[in-house]
Each structure stands twice: as C-alpha cells, then as structure tokens.
Design an enzyme around this catalytic site. Structure first.
Site, mmCIF file in Angstrom:
data_model
loop_
_atom_site.group_PDB
_atom_site.id
_atom_site.type_symbol
_atom_site.label_atom_id
_atom_site.label_comp_id
_atom_site.label_asym_id
_atom_site.label_seq_id
_atom_site.Cartn_x
_atom_site.Cartn_y
_atom_site.Cartn_z
ATOM 1 N N ALA A 1 0.826 -1.208 0.000
ATOM 2 C CA ALA A 1 0.000 0.000 0.000
ATOM 3 C C ALA A 1 0.855 1.250 0.000
ATOM 4 O O ALA A 1 0.638 2.181 -0.790
ATOM 5 C CB ALA A 1 -0.942 -0.015 1.204
ATOM 6 N N SER B 1 8.151 1.243 9.412
ATOM 7 C CA SER B 1 8.696 0.684 10.640
ATOM 8 C C SER B 1 9.491 -0.579 10.373
ATOM 9 O O SER B 1 9.033 -1.457 9.642
ATOM 10 C CB SER B 1 7.568 0.369 11.629
ATOM 11 O OG SER B 1 8.074 -0.324 12.748
ATOM 12 N N LYS C 1 -0.355 -15.806 -13.748
ATOM 13 C CA LYS C 1 -1.679 -16.288 -13.328
ATOM 14 C C LYS C 1 -2.686 -15.999 -14.432
ATOM 15 O O LYS C 1 -2.897 -14.843 -14.795
ATOM 16 C CB LYS C 1 -2.105 -15.593 -12.027
ATOM 17 C CG LYS C 1 -3.551 -15.852 -11.633
ATOM 18 C CD LYS C 1 -3.981 -14.957 -10.484
ATOM 19 C CE LYS C 1 -5.481 -15.054 -10.250
ATOM 20 N NZ LYS C 1 -5.938 -14.133 -9.181
ATOM 21 N N PRO D 1 -11.326 -17.392 -15.732
ATOM 22 C CA PRO D 1 -10.198 -16.774 -16.426
ATOM 23 C C PRO D 1 -10.385 -15.263 -16.525
ATOM 24 O O PRO D 1 -11.395 -14.706 -16.078
ATOM 25 C CB PRO D 1 -10.254 -17.434 -17.801
ATOM 26 C CG PRO D 1 -11.719 -17.636 -18.031
ATOM 27 C CD PRO D 1 -12.329 -17.913 -16.675
#
Length: 501
Positions: A15, A41, A80, A102
């Site tokens: 993100a 962090s 994929k 798909p």
C-alpha cells in the site's frame, strides 16, 4: 515559485510503496508538487495475506516503468491466468465440482453472442462454461503460460496477472521509489497529534514529523485515520463471515512445476488458496473464526495439504472485513488495509490499492482541498468496495452445499447485497449482460466475470429459442483458436526459465 507541499505516507508494504510510486510519478514527473516521504517501521511486518493479483495490475506496473522480468525475478513471481474453484458445490456424478474463472472470454458470436449459444445448445452437458468460451481454460490443462516467445513485456496471448511474494515485491517497489526521489524514513510511529479534524504531526519515540497531507498505510490498525474519527467503520461480516486465516508457506516437491493459476478449494467453514511462486507455494485457509478455532483451522488445512507437505512458515491472521465510511478525513487518506479489506477470494488487494492511489491523483491538489472533493472520493471508494463485496458474495450464495451450518448460511447471503436477490431472479430467465450491472462501480469484474461464476455454479437461465446448425460455429472457431494458442505459447516452466525465475 510555490513551495512543494509535504505528503507523508505512514506505513510501507504494498500500500505504502505503490502509492508513493504512483503519486510521485503523477505529481512530480514535470515539476515537484509534493515532497513525498514514506515512514516505514522496521518492527512491524508486512501482512501479505494474498500473493495473487487481477490482470489489470499489469497496467499499473507498466505505467510505473517497472521491468516485468526483473519484477518477477525479485518477487519470485509466476504468471496467473485465472482461478480454479473446487468443491464450492456438491459433487457432480461422484466428481468434485470445479470451474475456472479466467481473465478473458472469446467474442465469437455472430448473430447471437457465444454465451447464449452455449446455453441454448446445452453444451453444459459436455463441458464447463469456461471451456466453451475461453482460451485460458485450455491453456492451463497443459500448464501453458499466456506468453508466446515473442510476447512483449506485459503482453500475452491472453490477459494474465501474477503470483508474487508480497514482502519481496514491497522491497523491490521501495528501491524503485527511492531511486525516483521518494524520501525513505525508517521509524516506528506510535502517536498521532490532531487539531481541528486534521493531523498536525505523527510521532515516534524520538522524532516528530509534520506534513500537509498524510496517507495511512498502517494496515488493519488504521493508526492515523482512527485518530480522526472512531465511528468510521462498516463491517461486511453479515455478508462475508470469514474473518480469520491461517497461512502456510511450503516447499515445492522435487520436480514440481508451478501452476499458472490460483486454486481456491472450499473446506468445511471457508476455503483454501494455493498459489505457486517460483520458489515455494503460498497456501492458507480463510475461515469463519466464530465456527473454528485457529488450532482446528490449522489442523484442517494440514490434513487437506497432506502429511508429506514440508512447511516453511505458519502464520495466523485476524482479518477486519469491511471498509471505512470515510476513507478521506481532513488531511488524511486511508489506502490499503487501513481503508478496508475484502477477503482475498478474487485477489483484489493490490487492485484496491491501485484504485485508491489513482483516484487520489485526480482528487488531490496542491491548493486547499474542498469538502466536495473528499465527499466524491469517499463515495467512489465506497462504491468500489460495495461492488466487490457483491461479486464475492456471488461465489457463496449460489452454493447447494448443506454439509455444514457455514454453507447453509452462505446460501442465504445474497440478501446482504442491495439488489442481488433481484438480479439472481432475473438471471434465471436471461443471460447476465452489461446493462444488468451498468450504473454501478465495476472496476475489473464485469458481466463476463459474473457469467463465469454464475454458470460455473450452474445458475443457468431458462432460455427458449430455436437455433439452426450454425449455432455450433462459434465453438468450432474456438477450438481453432485454442489450437493456435497452444501452438504459440510457452509452457509456464519455459517462460520462468527464460526470465531466470
């Protein structure tokens, strides 16, 4: 000359770094409009529940100027071409029910669309819907990749997404962002200072950081956005009760070839993902924590995987399923898990980050932000999450499984999505088409995707129409295209070897 405003992203991971790369390119490619910093962090790990993506993420990576082969090598990536769903309905003629979703449907209908032709000619008696209208369903049977030898980066014979190691991908994006001019600060934020509905500063044990705009990429904790308004969360638990996951990383067996697709297998109280990276398999059980303990879920997952599995790492996760009522409050915008989470059944995690960042590019500016702009951003983001929630619920509510209370309740969840019951009633009498979903907030899943789930789950409309001999022509053409695709494409293993994966 106007001084560049300060934009600080708190939290790294996908993100934080996807947002940093995008906003830096959008606002600073011609002239520096925002001085962008990421505070990450070293003590807080990256969640990375899912490692699969939808196909449209290719456009993001390409637009950011990332080298596709390098991205895959650095992230131990594989390709994929879709998701194989198994065991989501009762067995069919003694065989486990399965269907494939798909990223493409072939447009071969001439006088009548191929979906209607497939239904009217009762081809469901001889093949699955995905086998009758797509190329990808046939490529995976031979473990073929979507790539031909001369396919350019980010292009293939069929659309495709990726399987990526989320932690390694975030590190790669961090390097790219720093090289592009994003300021990297390694620190742990523990306190947020607010004033008049805005964030004035964020603090660690030893430092205080100010900015004009803050982006909250702190994950499920939502450290920044929570400091501005407490009652700002809407739960999707009534529609999507799976709120926990146990994730395993396991070794590939000797001689194993990574599959170019994700597998999602339904178990007693949820489902298991299996995602093959080049280096290992990521797998996990997404389940209803009100029905199973973490220990019971892990045991069921290990029994499913089999005793021969060599487990590298195990992690238990609590998932906060839902989204913010307002993603943008004052000078703070929540992106990624801090903004919301839809269970990873259709691999939408990175997609939602992409949507949030791109939308921010067109809504954020260097002047005073008007409230209608925040309102518009919040309305659109809420629409994105509601649309995706409905699509995920579709996978559950069509089940005829009744072996556990979880699945008996899943069949009732259509009522939790506004208008879905009416749509399902309509789709008993006509095919699902674009106009049935128009006016919504669809971003990647359209009527094509709905049909793969509807007809994969045997929710066929009762169509009445006579067709002549020409009705079989689209399927003959499909078989020709299938053969061409099989001849053109490399095996998945050949492609991975070619990029050094």
């Amino acid at each position: 000359m106007q001084t560049a405003k300060k934009l600080t992203i708190v939290g790294g991971g996908a993100a934080g770094w996807m947002t940093a790369i995008y906003l830096n390119k959008y606002f600073n490619s011609q002239q520096i409009n925002f001085s962008i910093s990421v505070i990450e962090s070293p003590d807080i790990g990256i969640i990375g529940v899912g490692e699969a993506t939808v196909h449209s993420i290719r456009y993001f990576f390409a637009a950011m100027g990332l080298d596709e082969a390098e991205l895959m090598r650095r992230s131990h990536g594989t390709l994929k071409t879709g998701i194989l769903f198994r065991n989501w309905m009762q067995p069919v003629q003694g065989q486990m029910h399965e269907y494939f979703h798909p990223f493409e449907q072939q447009q071969l209908g001439q006088d009548i669309d191929i979906s209607s032709s497939w239904l009217l000619t009762a081809r469901y008696k001889q093949e699955r819907y995905d086998e009758g209208v797509s190329l990808s369903a046939h490529l995976i049977k031979s473990l073929k990749s979507p790539k031909a030898e001369r396919s350019l980066p980010y292009q293939g014979v069929v659309p495709y997404g990726y399987h990526l190691d989320a932690v390694l991908m975030a590190r790669y994006l961090r390097e790219h962002a720093i090289d592009a001019g994003v300021n990297y600060i390694e620190d742990t934020i523990s306190r947020v200072i607010t004033s008049d509905g805005n964030i004035s500063a964020v603090c660690s044990c030893s430092n205080t950081y100010t900015a004009d705009v803050f982006i909250d990429a702190t994950g499920f904790s939502g450290l920044l956005i929570e400091s501005l308004q407490k009652d700002n969360w809407q739960s999707f638990a009534d529609a999507l009760p799976c709120n926990r996951a146990v994730a395993l990383q396991r070794e590939h067996g000797e001689g194993y070839t990574p599959k170019p697709y994700t597998t999602a297998t339904a178990l007693s109280n949820g489902w298991v993902w299996q995602i093959d990276l080049s280096s290992r398999q990521g797998t996990g059980y997404v389940y209803d924590g009100n029905r199973l303990t973490p220990e019971q879920a892990e045991q069921e997952l290990r029994e499913f995987l089999g005793p021969e599995s060599k487990v590298l790492k195990t992690r238990h996760l609590h998932m906060k399923v839902g989204c913010r009522k307002a993603f943008w409050l004052g000078n703070c915008i929540a992106i990624g898990l801090s903004g919301g989470f839809i269970e990873p059944l259709e691999s939408t995690g990175l997609h939602l980050i992409n949507l949030g960042a791109r939308l921010l590019g067109t809504h954020l500016n260097t002047g005073v932000i008007a409230q209608p702009v925040r309102d518009a951003y919040n309305k659109t983001m809420n629409g994105f999450y509601d649309d995706l929630k409905q699509f995920i619920v579709l996978h559950y509510c069509l089940t005829n499984r009744d072996d556990t209370e979880f699945w008996r309740n899943a069949a009732k969840t259509a009522a939790t999505c506004d208008g879905l019951v009416e749509k399902l009633a309509l789709w008993q009498h006509k095919i699902c088409e674009y106009h049935d979903l128009a006016g919504g907030f669809a971003t990647t899943f359209t009527d094509e995707n709905y049909r793969f789930v509807l007809y994969g789950m045997q929710h066929y409309p009762a169509l009445q129409m006579q067709l002549g001999d020409a009705a079989q022509k689209p399927f003959s053409l499909l078989q020709q295209r299938v053969q061409q695709a099989l001849n053109m494409t490399m095996t998945h293993q050949q492609y991975l070897a070619g990029i050094g994966g």
